[in-house]
Design a protein around this motif. Sequence first.
Motif, PDB file in Angstrom:
ATOM      1  N   LEU A   1       0.795  -1.079  -0.038  1.00 40.52           N
ATOM      2  CA  LEU A   1      -0.005   0.025   0.026  1.00 40.52           C
ATOM      3  C   LEU A   1       0.875   1.315  -0.081  1.00 40.52           C
ATOM      4  O   LEU A   1       0.537   2.201  -0.359  1.00 40.52           O
ATOM      5  CB  LEU A   1      -1.004   0.041   1.061  1.00 40.52           C
TER       6      LEU A   1
ATOM      7  N   ILE B   1       1.053   7.012  -5.251  1.00 41.08           N
ATOM      8  CA  ILE B   1       0.452   5.416  -5.749  1.00 41.08           C
ATOM      9  C   ILE B   1       0.741   5.124  -7.255  1.00 41.08           C
ATOM     10  O   ILE B   1       0.102   4.338  -7.684  1.00 41.08           O
ATOM     11  CB  ILE B   1      -0.949   5.319  -5.449  1.00 41.08           C
TER      12      ILE B   1
ATOM     13  N   PHE C   1     -11.444   7.226 -11.726  1.00 44.74           N
ATOM     14  CA  PHE C   1     -11.463   5.925 -10.970  1.00 44.74           C
ATOM     15  C   PHE C   1     -10.131   5.247 -10.608  1.00 44.74           C
ATOM     16  O   PHE C   1      -9.970   4.385  -9.807  1.00 44.74           O
ATOM     17  CB  PHE C   1     -12.235   4.915 -11.624  1.00 44.74           C
ATOM     18  N   PHE C   2      -8.977   6.191 -10.769  1.00 48.20           N
ATOM     19  CA  PHE C   2      -7.669   5.636 -10.521  1.00 48.20           C
ATOM     20  C   PHE C   2      -7.363   5.314  -9.195  1.00 48.20           C
ATOM     21  O   PHE C   2      -6.966   4.253  -8.514  1.00 48.20           O
ATOM     22  CB  PHE C   2      -6.375   6.436 -11.144  1.00 48.20           C
ATOM     23  N   THR C   3      -7.697   6.195  -8.306  1.00 49.05           N
ATOM     24  CA  THR C   3      -7.210   6.223  -6.803  1.00 49.05           C
ATOM     25  C   THR C   3      -8.267   5.101  -6.075  1.00 49.05           C
ATOM     26  O   THR C   3      -7.913   4.211  -5.432  1.00 49.05           O
ATOM     27  CB  THR C   3      -7.654   7.366  -6.097  1.00 49.05           C
ATOM     28  N   SER C   4      -9.708   5.126  -6.284  1.00 51.91           N
ATOM     29  CA  SER C   4     -10.334   4.049  -5.773  1.00 51.91           C
ATOM     30  C   SER C   4     -10.037   2.595  -6.273  1.00 51.91           C
ATOM     31  O   SER C   4     -10.177   1.589  -5.641  1.00 51.91           O
ATOM     32  CB  SER C   4     -11.799   4.468  -6.024  1.00 51.91           C
TER      33      SER C   4
ATOM     34  N   VAL D   1      -7.109   1.501  -7.403  1.00 53.86           N
ATOM     35  CA  VAL D   1      -5.674   1.227  -6.627  1.00 53.86           C
ATOM     36  C   VAL D   1      -5.790   0.808  -5.258  1.00 53.86           C
ATOM     37  O   VAL D   1      -5.441  -0.258  -4.801  1.00 53.86           O
ATOM     38  CB  VAL D   1      -4.693   2.311  -6.393  1.00 53.86           C
ATOM     39  N   GLY D   2      -6.818   1.639  -4.626  1.00 58.05           N
ATOM     40  CA  GLY D   2      -7.055   1.157  -3.238  1.00 58.05           C
ATOM     41  C   GLY D   2      -7.720  -0.252  -2.979  1.00 58.05           C
ATOM     42  O   GLY D   2      -7.439  -1.016  -2.126  1.00 58.05           O
ATOM     43  N   THR D   3      -8.786  -0.544  -4.189  1.00 57.68           N
ATOM     44  CA  THR D   3      -9.301  -1.879  -4.014  1.00 57.68           C
ATOM     45  C   THR D   3      -8.391  -3.023  -4.419  1.00 57.68           C
ATOM     46  O   THR D   3      -8.123  -3.973  -3.701  1.00 57.68           O
ATOM     47  CB  THR D   3     -10.692  -1.685  -5.267  1.00 57.68           C
TER      48      THR D   3
ATOM     49  N   ASP E   1      -4.877  -2.863  -4.331  1.00 54.89           N
ATOM     50  CA  ASP E   1      -4.144  -3.259  -3.224  1.00 54.89           C
ATOM     51  C   ASP E   1      -4.483  -3.915  -2.055  1.00 54.89           C
ATOM     52  O   ASP E   1      -3.779  -4.878  -1.565  1.00 54.89           O
ATOM     53  CB  ASP E   1      -3.626  -1.391  -2.610  1.00 54.89           C
ATOM     54  N   TYR E   2      -5.667  -3.564  -1.642  1.00 53.16           N
ATOM     55  CA  TYR E   2      -6.644  -4.274  -0.534  1.00 53.16           C
ATOM     56  C   TYR E   2      -6.447  -5.905  -0.672  1.00 53.16           C
ATOM     57  O   TYR E   2      -6.054  -6.610  -0.034  1.00 53.16           O
ATOM     58  CB  TYR E   2      -7.589  -3.773  -0.070  1.00 53.16           C
TER      59      TYR E   2
END
Lengths: 423, 423
Positions: free
Chosen positions: A26, A50, A93-96, A98-100, A102-103
Motif C-alpha cells: 500500500l 500510488i 477511478f484511478f485512486t479507488s 488502486v485502493g481496491t 491493493d487491498y
Amino acid sequence: MEPGNPLTFGLVLIPSFAPPLMRLFLSILLLLPLLCLGQPAKQTSTPITIGTKQTIHSAILKEDRNLWIYVPKSAADTKTRFPVLYLLDGEGFFTSMVGTVDYLSALGKMPEMIIVGIENTDRVRDLTPTHFPFWASGKPANELKASGGGPNFMAFLEKEVMPYIEKRYQTQPYRMLVGHSLGGLTVLQALVNQPTLFTSYVAIDPSIWWDNKLIMKQAEKALTQKDYAGENLFFATANTMDKGMDTVRVVQDEAQGNHNVRNHLLFRETLRKSKNLAWAWKYYPEDNHGSVPFPAQYDALRFFFKKYELDKDLKDSTITLEYVKNHYRTVSAILQYPVLPAVGTVNALGYISMGEKRYDKAYQFFKMNLENYPTNAGLHDSMGDYYVEVGDKKKAMEAFRKALSLEEIAETRRKLKSLEARK
Amino acid sequence: MEPGNPLTFGLVLIPSFAPPLMRLFLSILLLLPLLCLGQPAKQTSTPITIGTKQTIHSAILKEDRNLWIYVPKSAADTKTRFPVLYLLDGEGFFTSMVGTVDYLSALGKMPEMIIVGIENTDRVRDLTPTHFPFWASGKPANELKASGGGPNFMAFLEKEVMPYIEKRYQTQPYRMLVGHSLGGLTVLQALVNQPTLFTSYVAIDPSIWWDNKLIMKQAEKALTQKDYAGENLFFATANTMDKGMDTVRVVQDEAQGNHNVRNHLLFRETLRKSKNLAWAWKYYPEDNHGSVPFPAQYDALRFFFKKYELDKDLKDSTITLEYVKNHYRTVSAILQYPVLPAVGTVNALGYISMGEKRYDKAYQFFKMNLENYPTNAGLHDSMGDYYVEVGDKKKAMEAFRKALSLEEIAETRRKLKSLEARK
C-alpha cells in the motif's frame, strides 16, 4: 497456542501480520530530494505516492494522452510479472481502483496487478462506436456531435498504449478492461469485436441504448457464434428505475425512464446464449448510475479471481507446502499465465503454523515466500519473527536488518532495537 | 434535451462531468523538482500522491510515531475546513480509505475529510486496554505480553496527535475513529470512556473477548447511564463461524470457535439499551476477519452521512438554489459544524439545469459552487461549458484559462484550443 483454538488466529494473529504485509503493497514511498530544495536533511515528511502520470503522443489520435500508472510493490523484484488492468475514465477511478486492488491482493484474494488509467481528452468522441448525435429519446444532442471515434480509440489502446506498457513494465499476457457508462459500452464493443485482446471485461452500467441498441444486435451475433472459452465478463446494472419499479415488472414496462434496466435485462438474455463465456451479472438496488462503479469494480475482481484463493480455510492443519504449490499450478492453468503463490496467504500460513508450534512447516512457508518475493521487506520481518520464536537471536537480527535495508518499518525497527538491548 | 427524459442525464451527462470533478479530488499531483536532479525539463512523468507521511515525537509514548495524512484537494482554499478521520492500523488501511473517501465525497455522498492514519510500532501494546497475556481460551500467550498500553495510546492520540493535526490543518470539530480487531476494541473503549472525543466511532470486527469480555461490562454501564445524543457508532461483524452455523443458532451455541459472533450479538443487545446513541450493526456473511474492513468502512461512511445527500432525486426539477442551501443548513445542524453544499452535487445540478435549458438556474448553481470552492479547477471548467452553451466565447475562454492556471486538465485544454481555433 493449541491447534484446537482456531478463532484466536483470526482475532489476534491475523491483524498482527496483516498490516505490515499490506503496508508493503500500500505504501509506495518516494523520497523527495529535500536537500536540493534547501530544506533540512532530516526526513520528517515524505509524500505517499500510488503511481505516476505519464504523457505519450498518439499518432493515431494525433494528440498527447495521459496515462495514470500503478505498479505493485513486488515489481521491485525484476523477475516478477503482473497482469494489467486497463481502466477507462482513468482520472475518475484511478485512486479507488488502486485502493481496491491493493487491498484485495494484499489479502491474497487476487493477484497483484499493474493498473493503467486512460485520462480523457474527448470522452464522447473516444467512447462511442458510431456517430450518433441523438439522445435515447431520439432528440438531437449537440453534446454528442463528436461521437463515433470508438474504433480509433481502440486502435490507440491496442497499437500504442499496450505496446508502451508491455515494453516498459513487467507484464503478463492477462489483460482486463474496465469501463463505466459510455466506457461500459466501449468494453462491450471490445468483447464483441476483439474478444482475444483482453481476458476479462468489466462493463459497469453500460449505455446499451446507444445508436438504437446497436450493441444488442452485434452481441446477439458474436456471442452465439464465436467461442468465448477462456474469456470473462462482469456486467453491473445500477438502479435507475422510477420509484416503485422492480427488475421483474420493468421487463413489461414501456416508460422511457426505465429503458436502461430493461435493456440490461435483455442483454442478459443474450449472455445466456453465449458460447463458453464465463460471465456474471449483478443488479445494485441501492446504487444509482454515479455510485455503482465502486461496489461493481470490487465485485468484478472477486468474481474473476474466485478460484485464486485456497479452497481450504487457512486454519486447516492439513494444508501442506505441496498443496499450496499445486493450488497455484491450477490457478496458473485457469488464468493462463504462471501465477506465484499469494504473498499474504503464504505469510499467513507461516504464522499459523508457528502458532501451532509446527516450526518446520512455518519455516517452509516463510522460505518459499522469500524465494518468490526476495525484495519484500515485510517477509524478512516475518522470518525475523520466526527466528525470535525459535530462539535464534542472531539470525532474527539479521532478518530484521535485511528488512530495514529494504524499507524503514516502525514495527521492525522496534523489534530490532529490543533484541539489540537484550544482547 | 427535455425534462421528460431524465435517464439520459444519468447515462451521458453524469459521466461527462463526474470524471473532471473527481479528478480534482482524486489526483493530488506533486511536481518533482526534476531539473535539480539533472533530468530533462519537459515533464512527462509525475508522481501521483495521496498524502504525506510525517514523523512526530511522542513524549507520552517516548518514541517517534509516523502519521499518514491525506488532505482533500479543496484545502487549497484556505478558508475551507474539514472533519477528520483518525484511522488505526494506518499503514494497512490508508490507501483503501483514501480511495473510498475520495470517491464518496466526489459523488456528494459524504463531506470531504482529512484522514490521519496512525502507523503501528507495537500494536499489541497500544491497542489493548489491560495487561492480559492470555488467549480467549485461557492459554498463556507470549505474543500478548506487551499488552495494556491502551490508555497511554489514547492519551497520545488526544494530547499529541490531535493538537498536531488541529494546529497544522484546516479542521472542523467533527472527528471519527476507525479501528479493526484490537483496533475495534480500542474504538469501543473510546466510546465508553471518552464519548465526546469523537463524533463517530467505527468498530470493525472488534475483539470483544479481550480480558474476559471486559468491554461488555464497561459498555453495559456506560451506554445505559450516559447520554449519547449526537454520538454515532457503526459496528461490523465478520463471518468467523464454523461452517453451517448461522447468526440465529450461534446464540445458543457453545463452541469456542464461534465465540466472536456470539459476543457481538450479545454486545448488540447492550447497544439496544443505549441512551440516544445513533448506531447500526451489520453482519457480513461473505467476509472473514481479514476481508471485512473494506466493505465495512464503506458502509460506515454511508450510514453516518445518509442525511448529507439531498433527499430529492437530482433530476427533480423542483430543486431550487434555496432548497439546496436549506438542505445543507439542516446537515450542518446534524453534523454540528458548518457544512458547505457538496461540490459534486451542485455541479451536477448546474449541468442538469443547463440540459433543461434553464440557463439562469444553471448559472446560479455554477456560481455558488465557485464562491464556495474558488480554487477548484473543474468548477471553472464547468463555468466554461456554461458560457459555451450560452454562446459567450470570450467568457468561456476566460473560464477555461482560469481552470488551466489552477491545474492542467486534458479535456479543458482541448476545449480551450477548440475555441481558440474558431476565433
